[in-house]
Design a protein around this motif. Structure first.
Motif, PDB file in Angstrom:
ATOM      1  N   ALA A 286      26.597  29.945  51.852  1.00  0.00           N
ATOM      2  CA  ALA A 286      26.598  29.628  50.347  1.00  0.00           C
ATOM      3  C   ALA A 286      27.540  29.644  49.306  1.00  0.00           C
ATOM      4  O   ALA A 286      27.706  28.955  48.440  1.00  0.00           O
ATOM      5  N   ASN A 290      28.593  26.475  47.211  1.00  0.00           N
ATOM      6  CA  ASN A 290      28.469  26.774  45.873  1.00  0.00           C
ATOM      7  C   ASN A 290      29.992  26.530  45.145  1.00  0.00           C
ATOM      8  O   ASN A 290      30.260  25.755  43.995  1.00  0.00           O
ATOM      9  N   TYR A 293      31.436  22.794  45.601  1.00  0.00           N
ATOM     10  CA  TYR A 293      30.535  22.006  44.764  1.00  0.00           C
ATOM     11  C   TYR A 293      30.856  22.115  43.210  1.00  0.00           C
ATOM     12  O   TYR A 293      31.375  21.272  42.544  1.00  0.00           O
ATOM     13  N   SER A 323      22.165  17.228  41.424  1.00  0.00           N
ATOM     14  CA  SER A 323      21.406  18.553  41.004  1.00  0.00           C
ATOM     15  C   SER A 323      19.921  18.217  41.054  1.00  0.00           C
ATOM     16  O   SER A 323      19.205  19.171  41.341  1.00  0.00           O
ATOM     17  N   PHE A 385      22.433  20.264  49.044  1.00  0.00           N
ATOM     18  CA  PHE A 385      21.744  21.509  48.562  1.00  0.00           C
ATOM     19  C   PHE A 385      20.326  21.394  48.900  1.00  0.00           C
ATOM     20  O   PHE A 385      19.645  22.359  49.090  1.00  0.00           O
ATOM     21  N   PHE A 389      20.481  25.037  50.695  1.00  0.00           N
ATOM     22  CA  PHE A 389      20.743  26.089  49.825  1.00  0.00           C
ATOM     23  C   PHE A 389      19.668  27.218  49.777  1.00  0.00           C
ATOM     24  O   PHE A 389      19.619  28.339  49.827  1.00  0.00           O
ATOM     25  N   VAL A 416      27.320  34.211  46.710  1.00  0.00           N
ATOM     26  CA  VAL A 416      27.432  32.673  46.032  1.00  0.00           C
ATOM     27  C   VAL A 416      28.236  32.934  44.691  1.00  0.00           C
ATOM     28  O   VAL A 416      28.867  31.921  44.339  1.00  0.00           O
ATOM     29  N   GLN A 417      28.076  33.876  43.875  1.00  0.00           N
ATOM     30  CA  GLN A 417      28.773  33.698  42.521  1.00  0.00           C
ATOM     31  C   GLN A 417      30.121  33.923  42.785  1.00  0.00           C
ATOM     32  O   GLN A 417      31.032  33.337  42.100  1.00  0.00           O
ATOM     33  N   ALA A 420      32.078  30.877  43.954  1.00  0.00           N
ATOM     34  CA  ALA A 420      32.265  30.012  42.925  1.00  0.00           C
ATOM     35  C   ALA A 420      33.591  30.578  42.030  1.00  0.00           C
ATOM     36  O   ALA A 420      34.337  29.689  41.869  1.00  0.00           O
ATOM     37  N   THR A 472      17.519  30.672  44.768  1.00  0.00           N
ATOM     38  CA  THR A 472      19.045  30.774  45.209  1.00  0.00           C
ATOM     39  C   THR A 472      19.798  31.378  43.845  1.00  0.00           C
ATOM     40  O   THR A 472      20.905  31.481  43.798  1.00  0.00           O
TER      41      THR A 472
END
Length: 472
Positions: A286, A290, A293, A323, A385, A389, A416-417, A420, A472
């Motif tokens: 993930a 992410n 993306y 999205s 996604f 996801f 995930v964060q 990114a 998510t």
């Protein structure tokens, strides 16, 4: 009937929600929506922000990575704060701080204040996003009512990114500062409603005794210094003492974080969770999806607006095919996982993403034709996604015992964060040093890494019992 901190509502046996519970649900879902759109509203406005404040791409990327770093690095700590102080006071305070930070970011005259507000808003999201779901679980009776509430909450979360693209595209046409200002009155309205509707925690609930501030600070510092070092490289030089010092401090704080968590009597995260292969594969997969993306959208935003001459609104509309499908499929993700198995869905999604990146034009100087050059990539990303996801999250939590699923979900969301934040910083650095094509190859490499992580899961296909919904 009203819902206050001292009353408890009931719901009919057929799962219909009372007006008070509908009010509570829309407060929580509305907050989830503004949390989810924070990245996309900034994304479309990046070229205008860079022009107005005179920021290079390596500085501009902080608008995205700063929010992700605040969200990811402090998510586990946010859960601990909520557990100790209670959901209601933390939720209400986070809404107020979020509104203040939104207004401050809109008024920022330089990058320092703007980036600081992005980090603060990320921390606010780390407090409210998981707390909203916990409030639903405690306030809505088990059965159809709770399932319906979680479905609505998940739908708002899935729709946040797409909504942000449209809102930002429209508001940036007026001025980029409006994209940062508009969440402030929304958050204040949600705060006023939450004062009446969000219940207090049940008496007698067991609470942790320690915040583990050292664990939170070392993780946040490691992430921030790593992003800082990456962003310094193109401007100061990769052998510059500031760049090398940033990498060194990131490594020191990362090691300190591991040591703190190993020795703490109440760590933010039990490191033994890292022994669960499906959880680790989900978190890494993930993170790469992410991260790649958002990195692709960063490159595409700069290219479409600065080179192809698209307006912010046209850019937001151009990204919708990537999205919008997730919004349309959000309520069916659990059924898909139950029917096809999470491993197969993840592998298919992990293959679709790098294929989409490979189709994106590598020559930034050529004239883009949306239907043939951009749309195929966006459609493949939308498919990635839809397929992967939600399956990532289901696989991550199904891999651990029930009493540790909340902890596993926190680890997953952190990955995930942070994925990114780091991917966007690296992509901006390569873009600044070498241009569009090498930066695109980096995005492709990140996507392919996600595919490599997903493939081992096919050796042992697992079909978990899908929850009523997943976020998510």
């Amino acid at each position: 009937m009203t819902f206050s901190t001292h009353t408890r509502t009931t719901t009919p046996s057929d799962g219909r929600l009372s007006p008070a519970l509908w009010g509570l649900l829309f407060v929580l879902a509305g907050n989830m929506l503004i949390d989810a759109l924070e990245v996309s509203v900034a994304l479309v406005a990046l070229p205008d922000i860079g022009t107005d404040l005179g920021l290079a791409p390596t500085q501009l990327q902080w608008v995205i990575s700063g929010f992700a770093a605040g969200f990811g690095s402090l998510l586990l700590f946010g859960g601990r704060v909520v557990a100790i102080l209670g959901r209601r006071p933390v939720y209400l305070t986070a809404l107020l701080v979020f509104a203040a930070a939104s207004l401050a970011g809109a008024l920022a005259e330089g990058p320092e204040l703007l980036i600081a507000t992005r980090f603060v808003k990320g921390f606010c999201a780390a407090l409210t996003a998981p707390t909203g779901l916990a409030i639903i679980v405690s306030a809505f009776p088990e059965g159809p009512a709770r399932s319906r509430a979680i479905s609505v909450y998940s739908l708002f979360g899935a729709g946040g990114f797409a909504t942000g693209l449209l809102v930002s595209g429209f508001l940036t046409e007026i001025g980029w500062r409006w994209t940062f200002a508009f969440p402030a009155p929304v958050a204040l309205l949600l705060f006023l409603a939450a004062l009446r509707l969000v219940p207090a925690d049940a008496a007698g609930r067991a609470r942790p005794r320690r915040y583990d501030v050292a664990g939170a600070l070392t993780l946040a510092a490691a992430c921030l210094f790593l992003v800082l070092a990456i962003s310094c490289g193109p401007r100061a030089g990769w052998d510059d003492p500031r760049t090398l010092g940033g990498f060194a401090l990131a490594a020191v704080f990362a090691l300190a974080h591991v040591r703190v968590e190993r020795t703490s009597p109440e760590p933010l995260l039990g490191l033994d969770l890292l022994r669960h292969g499906p959880l680790v594969r989900s978190a890494l997969g993930a993170a790469t999806l992410n991260g790649s993306y958002l990195s692709l959208l960063l490159l595409s935003t700069l290219q479409l607006q600065q080179r192809a001459g698209l307006s912010p609104l046209q850019t937001g509309l151009a990204f919708l095919p990537a999205s919008a499908p997730l919004v349309l499929s959000a309520l069916f993700s659990g059924r898909m996982a139950a029917r096809f198995g999470t491993a197969r869905l993840i592998a298919a999604g992990a293959a679709a993403a790098p294929l989409g990146y490979l189709l994106y034009p590598g020559d930034a100087s050529t004239q883009l034709r949306y239907a043939t050059d951009v749309l195929p990539t966006m459609l493949l990303l939308g498919a990635a996604f839809v397929l992967a996801f939600a399956a990532f999250h289901i696989q991550a939590t199904a891999a651990v015992p029930a009493h540790r699923q909340a902890e596993a979900s926190g680890l997953y969301q952190t990955a995930v964060q942070l994925g990114a934040a780091l991917a966007v910083a690296l992509t901006a650095a390569v873009y600044a040093c070498a241009g569009h094509r090498p930066a695109l190859w980096l995005v492709i490499a990140i996507g392919l890494a996600g595919l490599l992580v997903a493939l081992p899961g096919l050796r042992r296909t697992h079909r978990p019992s899908a929850p009523s919904s997943s976020t998510t």
